[in-house]
Design a protein around this motif. Structure first.
Motif, PDB file in Angstrom:
ATOM      1  N   ILE A 128       0.834  -1.216   0.000  1.00 29.50           N
ATOM      2  CA  ILE A 128       0.000   0.000   0.000  1.00 29.50           C
ATOM      3  C   ILE A 128       0.867   1.264   0.000  1.00 29.50           C
ATOM      4  CG2 ILE A 128      -1.838   1.271   1.221  1.00 29.50           C
ATOM      5  CD1 ILE A 128      -2.822  -1.520   2.241  1.00 29.50           C
ATOM      6  N   PRO A 129       1.871   1.377   0.916  1.00 30.32           N
ATOM      7  CA  PRO A 129       2.704   2.590   0.794  1.00 30.32           C
ATOM      8  C   PRO A 129       3.783   2.502  -0.291  1.00 30.32           C
ATOM      9  CG  PRO A 129       3.374   1.327   2.724  1.00 30.32           C
ATOM     10  CD  PRO A 129       2.166   0.633   2.154  1.00 30.32           C
ATOM     11  N   LEU A 130       4.297   1.258  -0.568  1.00 31.22           N
ATOM     12  CA  LEU A 130       5.470   1.168  -1.450  1.00 31.22           C
ATOM     13  C   LEU A 130       5.133   1.234  -2.941  1.00 31.22           C
ATOM     14  CD1 LEU A 130       7.656  -1.458   0.460  1.00 31.22           C
ATOM     15  CD2 LEU A 130       8.001   0.994   0.305  1.00 31.22           C
ATOM     16  N   PHE A 131       4.051   0.553  -3.325  1.00 31.09           N
ATOM     17  CA  PHE A 131       3.736   0.518  -4.756  1.00 31.09           C
ATOM     18  C   PHE A 131       3.505   1.924  -5.342  1.00 31.09           C
ATOM     19  CE2 PHE A 131       0.384   0.349  -8.056  1.00 31.09           C
ATOM     20  CZ  PHE A 131       1.234   0.044  -9.104  1.00 31.09           C
ATOM     21  N   PRO A 132       2.689   2.793  -4.681  1.00 26.87           N
ATOM     22  CA  PRO A 132       2.497   4.126  -5.267  1.00 26.87           C
ATOM     23  C   PRO A 132       3.812   4.882  -5.452  1.00 26.87           C
ATOM     24  CG  PRO A 132       0.919   3.749  -3.516  1.00 26.87           C
ATOM     25  CD  PRO A 132       1.876   2.600  -3.479  1.00 26.87           C
ATOM     26  N   GLN A 133       4.759   4.682  -4.513  1.00 32.39           N
ATOM     27  CA  GLN A 133       6.040   5.397  -4.655  1.00 32.39           C
ATOM     28  C   GLN A 133       6.786   4.951  -5.902  1.00 32.39           C
ATOM     29  OE1 GLN A 133       8.395   6.200  -1.256  1.00 32.39           O
ATOM     30  NE2 GLN A 133       6.748   5.670   0.158  1.00 32.39           N
ATOM     31  N   LEU A 134       6.782   3.617  -6.169  1.00 32.71           N
ATOM     32  CA  LEU A 134       7.455   3.105  -7.367  1.00 32.71           C
ATOM     33  C   LEU A 134       6.731   3.580  -8.625  1.00 32.71           C
ATOM     34  CD1 LEU A 134       8.275  -0.600  -6.389  1.00 32.71           C
ATOM     35  CD2 LEU A 134       9.803   1.355  -6.388  1.00 32.71           C
ATOM     36  N   PHE A 135       5.409   3.547  -8.549  1.00 30.91           N
ATOM     37  CA  PHE A 135       4.614   3.924  -9.720  1.00 30.91           C
ATOM     38  C   PHE A 135       4.801   5.421 -10.039  1.00 30.91           C
ATOM     39  CE2 PHE A 135       0.665   4.916 -11.993  1.00 30.91           C
ATOM     40  CZ  PHE A 135       0.676   3.912 -12.940  1.00 30.91           C
ATOM     41  N   PHE A 136       4.774   6.259  -8.991  1.00 32.98           N
ATOM     42  CA  PHE A 136       4.952   7.697  -9.240  1.00 32.98           C
ATOM     43  C   PHE A 136       6.380   8.014  -9.667  1.00 32.98           C
ATOM     44  CE2 PHE A 136       0.915   8.038  -6.854  1.00 32.98           C
ATOM     45  CZ  PHE A 136       0.203   8.728  -7.832  1.00 32.98           C
ATOM     46  N   HIS A 137       7.334   7.217  -9.191  1.00 28.74           N
ATOM     47  CA  HIS A 137       8.716   7.367  -9.654  1.00 28.74           C
ATOM     48  C   HIS A 137       8.765   7.152 -11.171  1.00 28.74           C
ATOM     49  CE1 HIS A 137      13.079   6.853  -9.970  1.00 28.74           C
ATOM     50  NE2 HIS A 137      12.831   5.759 -10.659  1.00 28.74           N
ATOM     51  N   MET A 138       8.083   6.099 -11.638  1.00 30.58           N
ATOM     52  CA  MET A 138       8.066   5.802 -13.071  1.00 30.58           C
ATOM     53  C   MET A 138       7.323   6.889 -13.845  1.00 30.58           C
ATOM     54  SD  MET A 138       9.996   3.390 -13.731  1.00 30.58           S
ATOM     55  CE  MET A 138       9.644   3.217 -15.458  1.00 30.58           C
ATOM     56  N   LEU A 139       6.256   7.437 -13.246  1.00 29.28           N
ATOM     57  CA  LEU A 139       5.538   8.525 -13.930  1.00 29.28           C
ATOM     58  C   LEU A 139       6.456   9.743 -14.090  1.00 29.28           C
ATOM     59  CD1 LEU A 139       1.915   8.503 -12.417  1.00 29.28           C
ATOM     60  CD2 LEU A 139       2.592   7.845 -14.729  1.00 29.28           C
ATOM     61  N   ARG A 140       7.286  10.004 -13.050  1.00 31.41           N
ATOM     62  CA  ARG A 140       8.231  11.137 -13.138  1.00 31.41           C
ATOM     63  C   ARG A 140       9.281  10.858 -14.223  1.00 31.41           C
ATOM     64  NH1 ARG A 140       7.628  11.331  -7.534  1.00 31.41           N
ATOM     65  NH2 ARG A 140       9.410   9.956  -7.204  1.00 31.41           N
ATOM     66  N   GLN A 141       9.772   9.589 -14.256  1.00 39.39           N
ATOM     67  CA  GLN A 141      10.745   9.223 -15.286  1.00 39.39           C
ATOM     68  C   GLN A 141      10.127   9.402 -16.671  1.00 39.39           C
ATOM     69  OE1 GLN A 141      13.433   9.329 -13.686  1.00 39.39           O
ATOM     70  NE2 GLN A 141      14.367   7.390 -14.252  1.00 39.39           N
ATOM     71  N   ARG A 142       8.849   9.039 -16.792  1.00 45.49           N
ATOM     72  CA  ARG A 142       8.144   9.140 -18.074  1.00 45.49           C
ATOM     73  C   ARG A 142       8.100  10.598 -18.542  1.00 45.49           C
ATOM     74  NH1 ARG A 142       2.800  10.003 -19.701  1.00 45.49           N
ATOM     75  NH2 ARG A 142       2.197   8.690 -21.477  1.00 45.49           N
ATOM     76  N   ARG A 143       7.743  11.486 -17.583  1.00 49.79           N
ATOM     77  CA  ARG A 143       7.673  12.918 -17.934  1.00 49.79           C
ATOM     78  C   ARG A 143       9.052  13.421 -18.331  1.00 49.79           C
ATOM     79  NH1 ARG A 143       4.112  13.620 -13.570  1.00 49.79           N
ATOM     80  NH2 ARG A 143       5.795  14.315 -12.215  1.00 49.79           N
ATOM     81  N   ARG A 144      10.081  12.989 -17.573  1.00 46.39           N
ATOM     82  CA  ARG A 144      11.452  13.441 -17.818  1.00 46.39           C
ATOM     83  C   ARG A 144      11.933  12.987 -19.199  1.00 46.39           C
ATOM     84  NH1 ARG A 144      16.871  11.850 -16.498  1.00 46.39           N
ATOM     85  NH2 ARG A 144      16.180   9.711 -16.182  1.00 46.39           N
TER      86      ARG A 144
END
Ligand SMILES: CCCCCCCCCCCCC/C=C/C(=O)SCCNC(=O)CCNC(=O)[C@H](O)C(C)(C)COP(=O)(O)OP(=O)(O)OC[C@H]1O[C@@H](n2cnc3c(N)ncnc32)[C@H](O)[C@@H]1OP(=O)(O)O
Length: 242
Positions: free
Chosen positions: A214-230
């Motif tokens: 619950i806390p860890l998955f969103p962090q990984l997913f949002f990390h990937m979303l940031r990488q995607r934007r970058r």
């Protein structure tokens, strides 16, 4: 003064040469590593497809591919090392969580509990991991040799939007399927009294692991979303020029 400046420039040149050599060795190693991992996951993909075409069922598929899966997924531990020594620009923690959760799924859940190996959820996460890793490692390989086809870049930074949640569903359902067997067998658990005076209940540990998504998955997913934007929106070019 002049000789000091000369000394400085000699030192600078030596440092630059060392950095270049280190860079060349790191690039060569990463290229080899990524090609090997792409090949490994491709072998897994082909084995899975062939197995399914021959047998017409997923029953026995895990057993069929287990050795290759364990080998290549365990090799991925090197990625934590890559981050730690700084040859890839990724957080050790993000990579550590990702790799350790995979190793845990393979060794301490699926491989250790034979009764769950034919669950549909195992096939779900295996297919998702395989598609993801073929894309990810071929992305790194083509990126390193500066011949990155756009569709691979696109796939690397878009497919995770669907694949990540699907992978998590597969993993959580697999752990859930394991719970009754773990409770019944008491595997990996330590009951009191024992000479260490310590107790450990693998059943409750698995429940904690499931809750930690619950806390860890969103962090990984949002990390990937940031990488995607970058990467897909060009910000990476600014960083590389710096
Ligand atoms: C004791 C048990 C504990 C268990 C705990 C459980 C909790 C678990 C909760 C979490 C659950 C996760 C479950 C996971 C499921 C799945 O995997 S499902 C399948 C879908 N998965 C994905 O899509 C995976 C997405 N994740 C990743 O890609 C990585 O794991 C990552 C670490 C999150 C990647 O992030 P990052 O590396 O930061 O992004 P990139 O853009 O790819 O790379 C950044 C830069 O680093 C370079 N690089 C990285 N690796 C390499 C390499 N091998 N070779 C060469 N270069 C590399 C990359 O090129 C980038 O460089 P720059 O462009 O120069 O910045």
């Amino acid at each position: 003064m002049a000789s000091g400046e000369e000394d400085g420039s000699v030192e600078e040149k030596q440092t630059n040469n060392k950095k270049r050599t280190k860079g060349t060795i790191a690039t060569a190693w990463l290229t080899f590593y990524n090609i090997a991992m792409t090949a490994g996951w491709l072998v897994l993909a082909v084995s899975m497809v062939c197995f399914y075409l021959q047998k017409g069922s997923h029953k026995g598929l895990y057993k069929h591919i287990a050795r290759t899966l364990k080998c290549f997924q365990t090799f991925a531990l090197l990625e934590i090392g890559h981050c730690a020594i700084g040859i890839v620009r990724t957080s050790v923690i993000v990579t550590g969580v990702q790799v350790c959760s995979r190793i845990f799924m393979v060794w301490f859940i699926t491989n250790s509990i034979r009764q769950i190996q034919n669950e549909g959820s195992v096939i779900l996460f295996l297919v998702v991991w395989t598609v993801t890793e073929i894309t990810r490692y071929s992305f790194y390989t083509f990126n390193l040799i500066h011949h990155l086809p756009y569709f691979i870049k696109w796939a690397r930074y878009n497919m995770f939007i669907v694949m990540y949640p699907l992978g998590v569903v597969g993993e959580l359902l697999t752990i859930q399927a394991a719970l009754p067997y773990v409770r019944r067998s008491g595997m990996f658990s330590l009951r009191l009294p024992n000479k260490y005076n310590v107790s450990f209940d693998y059943y409750y540990f698995l429940i904690i692991v499931m809750l930690s998504y619950i806390p860890l998955f969103p962090q990984l997913f949002f990390h990937m979303l940031r990488q995607r934007r970058r990467v897909l929106h060009g910000e990476v070019i600014v960083e590389k020029d710096e």
